[in-house]
Design a protein around this motif. Structure first.
Motif, short mmCIF file in Angstrom:
data_model
loop_
_atom_site.label_atom_id
_atom_site.label_comp_id
_atom_site.label_asym_id
_atom_site.label_seq_id
_atom_site.Cartn_x
_atom_site.Cartn_y
_atom_site.Cartn_z
N GLY A 148 0.81 -1.21 0.00
CA GLY A 148 0.00 0.00 0.00
C GLY A 148 0.85 1.26 0.00
O GLY A 148 1.86 1.34 0.70
N LEU A 149 0.41 2.25 -0.80
CA LEU A 149 1.12 3.52 -0.85
C LEU A 149 0.98 4.27 0.46
O LEU A 149 -0.09 4.25 1.09
N HIS A 150 2.05 4.91 0.86
CA HIS A 150 2.03 5.70 2.09
C HIS A 150 1.15 6.93 1.90
O HIS A 150 1.25 7.65 0.90
N ARG A 151 0.28 7.18 2.85
CA ARG A 151 -0.56 8.37 2.84
C ARG A 151 -0.22 9.24 4.05
O ARG A 151 0.15 8.75 5.11
N THR A 191 -3.57 12.04 1.85
CA THR A 191 -3.41 11.65 0.46
C THR A 191 -2.11 10.90 0.21
O THR A 191 -1.14 11.02 0.97
N ALA A 192 -2.11 10.13 -0.88
CA ALA A 192 -0.89 9.48 -1.33
C ALA A 192 -0.06 10.39 -2.23
O ALA A 192 1.07 10.06 -2.59
N ASP A 193 -0.63 11.55 -2.57
CA ASP A 193 0.08 12.50 -3.42
C ASP A 193 1.01 13.37 -2.57
O ASP A 193 0.78 14.56 -2.38
N HIS A 221 6.51 0.40 -16.76
CA HIS A 221 5.48 1.27 -17.32
C HIS A 221 4.13 1.00 -16.66
O HIS A 221 3.38 1.94 -16.36
N TYR A 222 3.83 -0.25 -16.39
CA TYR A 222 2.58 -0.60 -15.70
C TYR A 222 2.57 -0.01 -14.29
O TYR A 222 1.55 0.55 -13.83
N GLN A 223 3.71 -0.10 -13.59
CA GLN A 223 3.79 0.47 -12.25
C GLN A 223 3.67 1.99 -12.29
O GLN A 223 3.07 2.59 -11.40
N GLU A 224 4.23 2.60 -13.33
CA GLU A 224 4.09 4.05 -13.48
C GLU A 224 2.62 4.44 -13.59
O GLU A 224 2.16 5.41 -12.97
N PHE A 230 -2.79 7.96 -8.38
CA PHE A 230 -2.88 8.60 -7.06
C PHE A 230 -1.83 9.71 -6.85
O PHE A 230 -1.96 10.49 -5.91
N VAL A 231 -0.83 9.76 -7.71
CA VAL A 231 0.31 10.65 -7.48
C VAL A 231 0.51 11.54 -8.69
O VAL A 231 0.46 11.07 -9.83
#
Length: 431
Positions: A148-151, A191-193, A221-224, A230-231
Motif C-alpha cells: 500500500g502507498l504511504h498516505r 493523500t498518497a500525493d 510502465h505498468y507500475q508508473e 494517485f500521485v
C-alpha cells in the motif's frame, strides 16, 4: 542504514569544433575500478565533456589527463557504471575481481526479495547496467504497491464554493471580485500525493526510458500508470529526497527510497544530444555499496546468534576532546542486548593489505569503545584473517567477506557472505 552515493548525468550539447577524432583502444573502453587506459587519441568534444564532469558532480567517477603529445589517459575511481561520450564511444567501469556478479551485490545491499527477481542481467554494457538498477527498483516498487502507498496529511490551498478547512483571510481579501461567491481556504488532505510517492514516480519515469529489457520496461510502465492514479508528476530533486524521513508507518519504503535517490541524483539538460549521439551515464559508488553489504551481513549474523544488536553508522565517543575532535561513525557497531560492546567493524572496499590509515581509523574506534575491532575487505571467504593487539589488550583483525564466492545461485551467494560475518562475530563473542 548507509546511504548509497550515486553519480549520474545526461551530457550537455557541445559545439562541433573538432580537433581530431577519438580513436579508443577498444569500444567499449573496458576498465576496472582504480584502473587506467593506455594513451589514445581523443576529440576535443570528448575531452571537454570528460573535463566538465569534475565541475558538474560531487564525486567524479572518471579523471582525464594528457601526455605531452596530447593523447588522453582515463583513470577510474571507486565508481562502477557506464558513460557514453559525445563521439558515441562507451566507457564501461566494472568492479574489481571481488564480486561474483554486480547484480547480486546490489541486490544483497538493498535486500531485494529473492523471489521477485527473474532477470539475470550481466554487466556487459550500458543497457544491462541500467537494467540491473531497474530490476532492483521494479522489485522494491512491486513490494511497496502490494503493501500500500504511504498516505499522509498534506497542506492544500484551494478556492471552493463552500468553506472546507480554514479560510485563508489574506488570500480571500485579494480575491478580484468585490463580493465573492467562493472562498480561499487552507485544509489538510490525507493523500498518497506526497513528496515520498512523487519522488518514486519521478524515478520510475526515468527508468522506463533507460532500461532495455522489454519485459522490465513493460513492468515499470505498468507500475508508473498505477502510481499516476494517485500521485501527480512533479520535479523532485535529490535534495528533496534528502528531506524525506521514514517512520514505522512507511519503513517498507527504505530500500526503494535508496534506489530512488540513486536514480534522481543526476543532472539533466534540455538538449541531451552531444553531436549526433545521446550522451548518458550512471555510476554507483562501490564504497557505499560495500558498507551496506557489511552492515546487512553482520545484522543477519547477529540475528542468528541472538542476544546481539547491530547499529550501522553509530555515533560513538571521541578519543579527542577540544577543537581537533572529529565525528566518529564506524560502519558497524555490535553490542549485546544489555548494551555491552562486542565488536566494532570498519568496511573497506579495497584489495591487498591494510593501509596505515585503515589501522589508525579502526584503532581510534577500539580505544573509544574499549572493544576489539575488525577491518572487513571484499574477497574470498578462504582469505586468512590477520590479527594484532592494541595496547596489548584489544584484538585488531582484518579479513574478508565472501563477495566473490564461487557459487551458482544468489541464495548461496548471500549465505556465503553471511557465513563470513558469522565467523567474525562468533570469535568476538568468545572473548
Amino acid at each position: 542504514m548507509t546511504e548509497i552515493t550515486p553519480v549520474g548525468y545526461l551530457g550537455p550539447p557541445i559545439n562541433r569544433t573538432d580537433a581530431g577524432e577519438t580513436v579508443p583502444p577498444s569500444d567499449p573502453i573496458s576498465l576496472e575500478e582504480h584502473d587506467r587506459t593506455d594513451p589514445f587519441e581523443i576529440s576535443r568534444e570528448d575531452a571537454v565533456f570528460l573535463e566538465s564532469l569534475e565541475e558538474r558532480c560531487r564525486a567524479n567517477p572518471l579523471n582525464i589527463s594528457f601526455t605531452s603529445d596530447g593523447k588522453a589517459i582515463i583513470k577510474t575511481s571507486s565508481h562502477v557504471g557506464v558513460l557514453t561520450l559525445p563521439s558515441g564511444v562507451q566507457i564501461e567501469v566494472t568492479p574489481k575481481q571481488t564480486v561474483t556478479r554486480l547484480l547480486w551485490a546490489l541486490k544483497y545491499a538493498f535486500d531485494t526479495p529473492v523471489d521477485s527477481l527473474e532477470f539475470e542481467t550481466e554487466f556487459t554494457g550500458a543497457s544491462s547496467f541500467f537494467d540491473a538498477i531497474g530490476v532492483l527498483f521494479q522489485a522494491e516498487l512491486q513490494s511497496v504497491l502490494a503493501q500500500g502507498l504511504h498516505r499522509e496529511y498534506v497542506r492544500t490551498h484551494s478556492v471552493r464554493d463552500h468553506v472546507q478547512g480554514r479560510i485563508d483571510v489574506q488570500r480571500q481579501l485579494q480575491r478580484p471580485a468585490a463580493v465573492t461567491t467562493d472562498f480561499a481556504a487552507t485544509h489538510d488532505d490525507f493523500t498518497a500525493d506526497n513528496l515520498l510517492n512523487q519522488a518514486v514516480l519521478a524515478a520510475t519515469r526515468i527508468l522506463v526510458t533507460l532500461v532495455r529489457d522489454s519485459r522490465l520496461s513493460s513492468r515499470l510502465h505498468y507500475q508508473e500508470q498505477r502510481l499516476r492514479e494517485f500521485v501527480s508528476v512533479e520535479n523532485v530533486s535529490p535534495r528533496d529526497v534528502d528531506r524525506i524521513e521514514l517512520s514505522r508507518l512507511n519503513d517498507h519504503y527504505e530500500a526503494l527510497l535508496g534506489l530512488t535517490h540513486l536514480v534522481l541524483d543526476r543532472e539533466f539538460f534540455d538538449d541531451v544530444r552531444a553531436g549526433d549521439r545521446r550522451s548518458l551515464a550512471l555510476f554507483v559508488n562501490m564504497n557505499d555499496v560495500f558498507e551496506r553489504i557489511v552492515e546487512r551481513a553482520f545484522t543477519a549474523a547477529a540475528q542468528e546468534l541472538g542476544d546481539f544488536t547491530v547499529e550501522g553508522q553509530a555515533s560513538i565517543p571521541n578519543v579527542v576532546e577540544g577543537p581537533h575532535a572529529v565525528s566518529m561513525r564506524p560502519d558497524v557497531f555490535v553490542t549485546r542486548s544489555d548494551g555491552t560492546p562486542v565488536l566494532v567493524v570498519d568496511a573497506k572496499w579495497k584489495t591487498g593489505s591494510a593501509s596505515s590509515s585503515d589501522v589508525y581509523q579502526l584503532t581510534s574506534y577500539i580505544l573509544a569503545l574499549e572493544v576489539s575491532g575488525v577491518l572487513i575487505y571484499p574477497g574470498r571467504d578462504d582469505r586468512i584473517a590477520e590479527e594484532s593487539r592494541v595496547m596489548n589488550e584489544y584484538r585488531l583483525r582484518s579479513g574478508a567477506l565472501a563477495t566473490n564466492a564461487a557459487v551458482e545461485s544468489y541464495d548461496d551467494y548471500a549465505a556465503a557472505i553471511e557465513s563470513s560475518a558469522l565467523q567474525f562475530l562468533k570469535e568476538s563473542a568468545k572473548q
